[in-house]
Design a protein around this motif. Structure first.
Motif: not given
Length: 167
Positions: A12-36
């Motif tokens: 907040d430098d006088g201007n509105m600014k917001y940011n964010g990220s959500l990251n996830g990974s999941y490994n099961v058996g022969k699968f690996r899943i990544n999302a962001n």
């Protein structure tokens, strides 16, 4: 195994600014899943002034320009990647990503000339961009260390709409 990571920020430098990220990974058996998922949103205000003199022979031309603008920017990006291990030496992957960028600006320019002539121009700029990408990949690891075979196939779509309005 799995992991989730959440990042949030603001400035907040006088201007509105917001940011964010959500990251996830999941490994099961022969699968690996990544999302962001990533996003940035901000709103800003700006002002500027300009004074210009031009000399042509004995004539002088003077221009004064005052500018005031408000800008909003939005950015969202997401990606999903799925790896399937056929065996320890062969991996098949699919990924999907999408990016959206939107911006809106409203600027007022006041122009004054030395001969008392003046006018105001309003400029509205509203671009909207989207990019979508699909990819299929194959990776083979050979017995000799450092020897690998890659195959990637991409399908990409891009859309850019831009609208400018001068009043």
């Amino acid at each position: 195994s799995s992991m989730i990571n959440l990042n949030l920020g603001t400035d907040d430098d006088g201007n509105m600014k917001y940011n964010g990220s959500l990251n996830g990974s999941y490994n099961v058996g022969k699968f690996r899943i990544n999302a962001n998922l990533t996003g940035r949103f901000n709103k800003g205000f700006g002002k500027s002034s300009e004074y210009r003199e031009a000399y042509i022979g004995l004539d002088t031309s003077i221009l004064t320009n005052n500018n005031m603008n408000i800008t909003r920017r939005n950015f969202m990006s997401g990606k999903l990647n799925v790896d399937y291990s056929l065996n320890p030496k062969n991996i098949l992957s699919y990924s999907f990503s999408i990016n959206n960028r939107k911006r809106y600006s409203n600027a007022f320019n006041d122009f004054e000339y030395h001969n008392d002539e003046s006018y105001t121009r309003q400029e509205i700029n509203n671009p909207d961009m989207q990019n979508i990408e699909n990819a299929i990949s194959y990776k083979h690891l050979f017995e000799n260390k450092g020897h690998e075979l890659f195959f990637d196939m991409y399908y990409t779509m891009f859309n850019n709409n831009q609208h400018k309005d001068y009043k």
